[in-house]
Design a protein around this motif. Structure first.
Motif, PDB file in Angstrom:
ATOM      1  N   GLN A 545       0.842  -1.188   0.000  1.00 21.11           N
ATOM      2  CA  GLN A 545       0.000   0.000   0.000  1.00 21.11           C
ATOM      3  C   GLN A 545       0.889   1.254   0.000  1.00 21.11           C
ATOM      4  N   MET A 546       1.109   1.752  -1.174  1.00 26.56           N
ATOM      5  CA  MET A 546       1.970   2.924  -1.327  1.00 26.56           C
ATOM      6  C   MET A 546       1.337   4.173  -0.726  1.00 26.56           C
ATOM      7  N   GLU A 547       0.005   4.213  -0.636  1.00 31.80           N
ATOM      8  CA  GLU A 547      -0.649   5.406  -0.106  1.00 31.80           C
ATOM      9  C   GLU A 547      -0.368   5.620   1.367  1.00 31.80           C
ATOM     10  N   HIS A 548       0.084   4.576   2.071  1.00 29.27           N
ATOM     11  CA  HIS A 548       0.393   4.719   3.495  1.00 29.27           C
ATOM     12  C   HIS A 548       1.858   5.055   3.745  1.00 29.27           C
ATOM     13  N   VAL A 549       2.579   5.417   2.719  1.00 26.50           N
ATOM     14  CA  VAL A 549       3.951   5.885   2.884  1.00 26.50           C
ATOM     15  C   VAL A 549       3.922   7.401   3.014  1.00 26.50           C
ATOM     16  N   LEU A 550       4.504   7.925   4.076  1.00 25.77           N
ATOM     17  CA  LEU A 550       4.484   9.364   4.320  1.00 25.77           C
ATOM     18  C   LEU A 550       5.314  10.106   3.273  1.00 25.77           C
ATOM     19  N   PRO A 551       5.018  11.371   3.030  1.00 28.12           N
ATOM     20  CA  PRO A 551       5.806  12.149   2.064  1.00 28.12           C
ATOM     21  C   PRO A 551       7.287  12.151   2.410  1.00 28.12           C
ATOM     22  N   SER A 552       8.108  11.944   1.409  1.00 29.00           N
ATOM     23  CA  SER A 552       9.574  11.831   1.506  1.00 29.00           C
ATOM     24  C   SER A 552      10.016  10.616   2.325  1.00 29.00           C
ATOM     25  N   ASP A 553       9.081   9.809   2.802  1.00 26.24           N
ATOM     26  CA  ASP A 553       9.350   8.556   3.499  1.00 26.24           C
ATOM     27  C   ASP A 553      10.388   8.737   4.608  1.00 26.24           C
ATOM     28  N   PRO A 554      10.079   9.551   5.634  1.00 30.24           N
ATOM     29  CA  PRO A 554      11.061   9.748   6.714  1.00 30.24           C
ATOM     30  C   PRO A 554      11.072   8.551   7.656  1.00 30.24           C
ATOM     31  N   PRO A 555      12.137   8.365   8.416  1.00 31.86           N
ATOM     32  CA  PRO A 555      12.147   7.295   9.422  1.00 31.86           C
ATOM     33  C   PRO A 555      11.084   7.547  10.483  1.00 31.86           C
ATOM     34  N   LEU A 556      10.440   6.493  10.904  1.00 31.95           N
ATOM     35  CA  LEU A 556       9.363   6.625  11.875  1.00 31.95           C
ATOM     36  C   LEU A 556       9.899   6.927  13.259  1.00 31.95           C
ATOM     37  N   MET A 557      11.041   6.327  13.632  1.00 33.23           N
ATOM     38  CA  MET A 557      11.633   6.517  14.941  1.00 33.23           C
ATOM     39  C   MET A 557      13.132   6.709  14.769  1.00 33.23           C
ATOM     40  N   SER A 558      13.778   7.130  15.829  1.00 32.32           N
ATOM     41  CA  SER A 558      15.213   7.432  15.739  1.00 32.32           C
ATOM     42  C   SER A 558      16.078   6.192  15.811  1.00 32.32           C
ATOM     43  N   GLY A 559      15.527   5.065  16.274  1.00 34.27           N
ATOM     44  CA  GLY A 559      16.283   3.814  16.381  1.00 34.27           C
ATOM     45  C   GLY A 559      15.586   2.690  15.649  1.00 34.27           C
ATOM     46  N   PRO A 560      16.242   1.549  15.478  1.00 31.55           N
ATOM     47  CA  PRO A 560      15.606   0.389  14.832  1.00 31.55           C
ATOM     48  C   PRO A 560      14.345  -0.026  15.565  1.00 31.55           C
ATOM     49  N   ILE A 561      13.310  -0.357  14.801  1.00 32.78           N
ATOM     50  CA  ILE A 561      12.024  -0.759  15.358  1.00 32.78           C
ATOM     51  C   ILE A 561      12.037  -2.277  15.542  1.00 32.78           C
ATOM     52  N   THR A 562      11.606  -2.721  16.708  1.00 27.69           N
ATOM     53  CA  THR A 562      11.657  -4.147  17.035  1.00 27.69           C
ATOM     54  C   THR A 562      10.283  -4.797  17.157  1.00 27.69           C
ATOM     55  N   ARG A 563       9.250  -4.057  17.538  1.00 23.28           N
ATOM     56  CA  ARG A 563       7.940  -4.651  17.727  1.00 23.28           C
ATOM     57  C   ARG A 563       6.847  -3.729  17.185  1.00 23.28           C
ATOM     58  N   VAL A 564       5.738  -4.347  16.730  1.00 18.68           N
ATOM     59  CA  VAL A 564       4.576  -3.607  16.248  1.00 18.68           C
ATOM     60  C   VAL A 564       3.328  -4.392  16.611  1.00 18.68           C
ATOM     61  N   ARG A 565       2.273  -3.681  17.010  1.00 15.75           N
ATOM     62  CA  ARG A 565       0.994  -4.302  17.344  1.00 15.75           C
ATOM     63  C   ARG A 565      -0.128  -3.350  16.945  1.00 15.75           C
ATOM     64  N   TYR A 566      -1.284  -3.948  16.559  1.00 14.59           N
ATOM     65  CA  TYR A 566      -2.520  -3.197  16.373  1.00 14.59           C
ATOM     66  C   TYR A 566      -3.297  -3.184  17.683  1.00 14.59           C
ATOM     67  N   SER A 567      -4.106  -2.136  17.874  1.00  9.85           N
ATOM     68  CA  SER A 567      -5.048  -2.140  18.988  1.00  9.85           C
ATOM     69  C   SER A 567      -6.220  -3.050  18.649  1.00  9.85           C
ATOM     70  N   GLY A 568      -7.015  -3.383  19.654  1.00 11.10           N
ATOM     71  CA  GLY A 568      -8.114  -4.308  19.428  1.00 11.10           C
ATOM     72  C   GLY A 568      -9.161  -3.790  18.480  1.00 11.10           C
ATOM     73  N   ASP A 569      -9.401  -2.472  18.443  1.00 11.71           N
ATOM     74  CA  ASP A 569     -10.383  -1.901  17.531  1.00 11.71           C
ATOM     75  C   ASP A 569      -9.774  -1.511  16.187  1.00 11.71           C
ATOM     76  N   GLY A 570      -8.464  -1.673  16.031  1.00  7.60           N
ATOM     77  CA  GLY A 570      -7.816  -1.399  14.763  1.00  7.60           C
ATOM     78  C   GLY A 570      -7.673   0.064  14.406  1.00  7.60           C
ATOM     79  N   THR A 571      -7.879   0.983  15.346  1.00 10.48           N
ATOM     80  CA  THR A 571      -7.796   2.411  15.038  1.00 10.48           C
ATOM     81  C   THR A 571      -6.402   2.987  15.248  1.00 10.48           C
ATOM     82  N   ILE A 572      -5.570   2.311  16.015  1.00  8.33           N
ATOM     83  CA  ILE A 572      -4.203   2.791  16.237  1.00  8.33           C
ATOM     84  C   ILE A 572      -3.254   1.597  16.189  1.00  8.33           C
ATOM     85  N   THR A 573      -2.004   1.916  15.962  1.00  4.95           N
ATOM     86  CA  THR A 573      -0.940   0.919  16.024  1.00  4.95           C
ATOM     87  C   THR A 573       0.211   1.517  16.808  1.00  4.95           C
TER      88      THR A 573
END
Length: 889
Positions: A545-573
């Motif tokens: 899904q290319m539409e979910h790539v932010l403009p200029s594709d900046p790093p999301l965090m300052s360090g390597p990302i190790t874990r990701v989870r969705y919330s139960g209602d799917g509105t946040i991650t």
């Protein structure tokens, strides 16, 4: 698989060089050059063999036949090919065995060969057959015998070949050059090849009847599994080592992963003809001989090589009274001389773990002294038949083997170069899933079958909750008393609505609304998402899904990302990083533009986290020996109202309330957010917590408006520390699963306060993540799916387990995970398993078969974790490149 019957085919003093088997006859090649056709019949009801006719001699070769192959038994027309150094003959055996005496089988010479043939095989349709001659493959049409193609490309003699079971136009071959080649008969060329590392010669090759998988057996007892992808790429999936005796400690196999050696068993040594005290010689120059060529005198110090030679001579001439080495102290590495798949029919069950498929498909490995049967989907041994102890009609040192399968049975033809007979072995396969004897064990399930005991913290919580509810009911409504003015807002009404008795009735003609305006109910945000049904027929989420790539594709965090989870209602991650922070993102990312909140407070890297059931809170575990509870919504998002740092309770000033003192490996909510579970050292800590509601107290927001208290401590007796923890939180469950540093997985029942199940040696290395199947309100899946859980370890495997059965149900392999902690997840529909990989991609598997479906790659570094959306067919992945990617089906 169990032995039904066995029988001998006497050869009157002649030994066997090769043989082939049909459901009606066996073809045997004598050492003296004669080829015998022996008709037989196997009655599975009476469990016996009956020879239905006389032996027929097939003549026509000038030299000894080295290869025999027979067309499939389910074909009406029966053909047999025999090949020797001088020529190859195709025999028509369609007539019945009773007519062979008066009408002997006819043959057609199809080709003259320059070398001794090594292998031959028919395809599944019976239209083609192939003969391997040195480093080339000759493919012929059947029954004309016309040559179709000559396939060349191997750099060494071919040892075995076969046709693809699902694609008869593909021919697969292995050779001494340690390579697999796949040939397309339509293109008449090699479409892909793969070289593998092996110290021994590959001897046998076959394909899975259900999966696009290649299986290879080696001379040292290793069995390799390779995946043939849709783009004609071969990847190594799994490897394990056979055992030479049923008395081995692990009874069957030592699991091994690509790139890693098999674990050593205590008390075992390699089989050798040399003495036990022999040591390998030191690297150096060979000893110089004396001038007269004799041995040096005893007074002269001999070199290591000379001593090795004398010890070898003494070992070969051991006197009769010398005691033999006990069999239990020697590990024999048997050669895999035959590999076969048995399947009675194609399974039709669409269950998440198709028990029909498990019962209807088996992998059979034949060694010189045994037949070993395995489940090809979890690589567990099902049965073991030892020729040296159980079967007197079977030669103990088998060198030639053939197999033909039936609906519920199978027949082996086995022969040896040292015995003057060939053996027929009839076996029967069970078509029902065996029920293991679990007498004395408590039934384990995530759904409680009994109420919590009186000594359980869950039982105490229920009583306290009832008291608190009654107290809240009595104090929630203000008491009304006469003469006292209540502190209520004053309301002024400018108009008083009439009762309507004096007004004429309003008539609506032909559905006309007139001037009346109907009040519309306000739309609730996110309601349509909760009412959406999760699709169960779509494909895996592999489209980026290319539409979910932010403009200029900046790093999301300052360090390597190790874990990701969705919330139960799917509105946040949420994402965790090694830079000691977490980040919450509002979804969809394309609409909110990366809007969210940063959770800052940990002083060391965050190792795991989990959402609450209502998605309003998040709890994180860190290497700084604390766990923090965070707000995820509203103006308080990013605040930590509670920090778990002390062992007993939240008041650090009281006596004997030490700090946790160890890294918190995992933290999560439990029992519908009523408790918190922490994995600290070898313990699982169960806490009850309380958060103060202080909406208007701006100062007290920063004064830790919460408390907690330790209720129970569950200690793993054999582990140094726990590596991960998982427990249901979407419903009331008593179960918690913890993986330990000693490669064990313990299941605790909080309702009875004890460990109810222990999975030993689940992986070759300690488990890094445990993931229970997360039930979704949008997916229509059976409740039994909640008993499934995944385990991932840095041994290149992911295993699927069922709490109700103490064994592995599936093994997923094909991704790369040797060093980092890589996460995995199960889709809400229960059809797919996703995993990260150290090869910069995420790998999707079919949960029911274990095969690889796709490997989308949109990262530039190790993919550390993946997660499925609970309401939509979407997958997200994070990586060391500090970016998040989304995929849809």
């Amino acid at each position: 698989m169990q032995v039904c019957s066995s029988s001998r085919v006497e050869l009157f003093g002649n030994t066997v060089s090769c043989l082939a088997l049909h459901s009606k006859f066996v073809v045997v090649q004598h050492r003296n050059g004669l080829t015998l056709l022996v008709p037989y019949e196997f009655d599975i009801r009476e469990n016996k063999f009956t020879y239905t006719g006389n032996q027929i001699t097939l003549e026509g070769h000038g030299r000894a036949v080295t290869v025999i192959a027979v067309s499939p038994s389910y074909m009406d027309d029966i053909y047999c090919v025999t090949a020797s150094r001088d020529c190859a003959l195709l025999w028509n055996l369609s007539s019945s065995a009773q007519n062979w005496a008066s009408n002997p089988p006819s043959s057609v010479q199809i080709d003259a060969l320059d070398f001794d043939p090594e292998s031959a095989a028919f395809d599944a349709t019976g239209r083609f057959f192939a003969v391997a001659v040195h480093a080339a493959i000759r493919v012929y049409r059947c029954p004309s015998g016309a040559i179709l193609a000559v396939l060349e490309g191997h750099q060494a003699p071919i040892t075995s070949l076969c046709f693809h079971f699902q694609k008869p136009n593909l021919v697969l071959s292995i050779a001494d050059d340690r390579s697999i080649r796949v040939w397309d008969l339509g293109l008449k060329e090699c479409i892909t090849s793969h070289r593998f590392v092996s110290a021994s010669t590959p001897l046998s090759i076959t394909t899975d009847p259900f999966l696009n998988r290649i299986t290879i057996g080696h001379a040292d007892g290793r069995i390799h599994f390779f995946e043939l992808t849709e783009n004609n790429k071969i990847t190594e999936v799994y490897t394990f080592q056979l055992k030479g005796s049923a008395e081995s400690e692990s009874f069957g196999l030592d699991a091994e992963v690509e790139g890693r050696g098999s674990p050593t068993q205590e008390g075992m040594s390699n089989a050798s003809m040399l003495p036990a005290k022999w040591k390998p010689p030191a690297v150096g120059l060979p000893p110089k001989p004396t001038a007269n060529g004799r041995q040096r005198p005893p007074s002269v110090k001999r070199s290591d090589s000379e001593r090795r030679g004398r010890e070898r001579e003494r070992a070969l001439s051991v006197p009769a009274e010398t005691p033999a080495v006990p069999q239990s102290q020697v590990t024999i590495q048997p050669a895999v001389i035959g590999l076969y798949y048995w399947a009675s029919s194609v399974p039709t069950s669409s269950s998440i773990i198709s028990e029909e498929r498990e019962a209807l498909c088996r992998l059979i490995a034949v060694t010189p002294s045994s037949v070993q049967c395995f489940n090809p989907y979890n690589y567990q041994q099902v049965s073991f038949i030892d020729f040296t102890r159980n079967e007197e009609n079977i030669p103990p040192n088998t060198g030639a083997v053939a197999f033909v399968r039936g609906e519920q049975q199978g027949v082996f033809a086995l022969a040896s170069a040292f015995d003057s007979f060939a053996g027929l072995l009839g076996v029967q396969f069970s078509t029902s899933v065996p029920c293991e004897d679990q007498e004395g064990q408590m039934e384990v399930s995530v759904f409680p079958s009994h109420p919590a005991l009186s000594n359980s913290p869950l039982f105490v919580k229920e009583k306290v909750e009832e008291k608190s509810k009654s107290k809240v009911r009595s104090q929630s409504l203000p008491r009304k008393s006469k003469g006292i003015v209540q502190n209520l807002p004053v309301t002024f009404h400018s108009k008083v609505k009439s009762s309507g008795y004096g007004a004429p009735p309003v008539m609506k003609l032909f559905g006309s609304k007139g001037n009346a305006k109907k009040a519309t109910a306000p739309k609730r945000a996110g309601l349509s998402a909760h009412l959406r049904q999760y699709p169960v027929t779509g494909g895996p989420p592999v489209d980026f899904q290319m539409e979910h790539v932010l403009p200029s594709d900046p790093p999301l965090m300052s360090g390597p990302i190790t874990r990701v989870r969705y919330s139960g209602d799917g509105t946040i991650t949420a994402c965790a990083s090694v830079d000691n922070t977490l980040r919450i993102l509002k979804l969809p990312l394309s609409k909110n533009g990366g809007e969210g909140a940063d959770l800052i407070g940990h002083t060391q890297s965050v190792v795991s986290f989990s959402f609450s059931h209502d998605s309003n809170y998040l709890i994180s575990a860190s290497n700084d020996q604390t766990a923090r509870l965070w707000h995820t919504r509203g103006p308080k998002a990013g605040d930590a109202p509670l920090i778990f740092s002390n062992l007993l309770h939240s008041s650090p000033d009281k006596n004997q309330n030490n700090l946790l003192g160890r890294e918190v490996r995992h933290a999560q909510f439990f029992y519908l957010d009523q408790f918190v579970l922490l994995a600290v050292g070898p313990d699982v800590l169960l806490y009850r917590y309380k958060l103060m509601n202080q909406e208007n107290e701006d100062v007290k927001r920063f004064q830790m408006p919460g408390s907690y208290r330790l209720l129970q401590r569950y200690t793993h007796p054999n582990a140094h520390y726990l590596t991960h923890l998982s427990a249901p939180n979407s419903f009331l469950s008593h179960i918690a699963i913890a993986s330990a540093s000693n490669k064990e997985m313990a299941v605790w029942d909080i309702g009875v306060n004890k460990c109810v199940r222990l999975f030993e040696d689940g992986h070759a290395r300690p488990v890094s993540t445990v993931r229970l199947f997360g039930s979704s309100t949008a997916a229509d899946t059976p409740a039994s799916y909640c008993n499934l859980f995944l385990t991932s370890a840095p041994d290149n495997t992911i295993k699927l387990w069922d709490l109700r059965d103490q064994k592995c149900a599936r093994v997923f392999a094909g991704h790369t995970n040797r060093v980092q902690s890589v996460g995995s997840d199960i889709s809400p529909c229960g059809r797919y398993v996703a995993s990260g990989s150290e090869t910069q991609c995420c790998v999707l598997f079919d949960l029911r078969t274990g095969g690889i479906l796709a490997s989308p790659s949109q990262h530039s570094d190790v993919v550390t974790d993946v997660a499925f959306h609970p309401l939509l067919p979407q997958l997200c992945s994070v990586s060391f490149d500090r970016k998040i990617r989304f995929y849809r089906s």
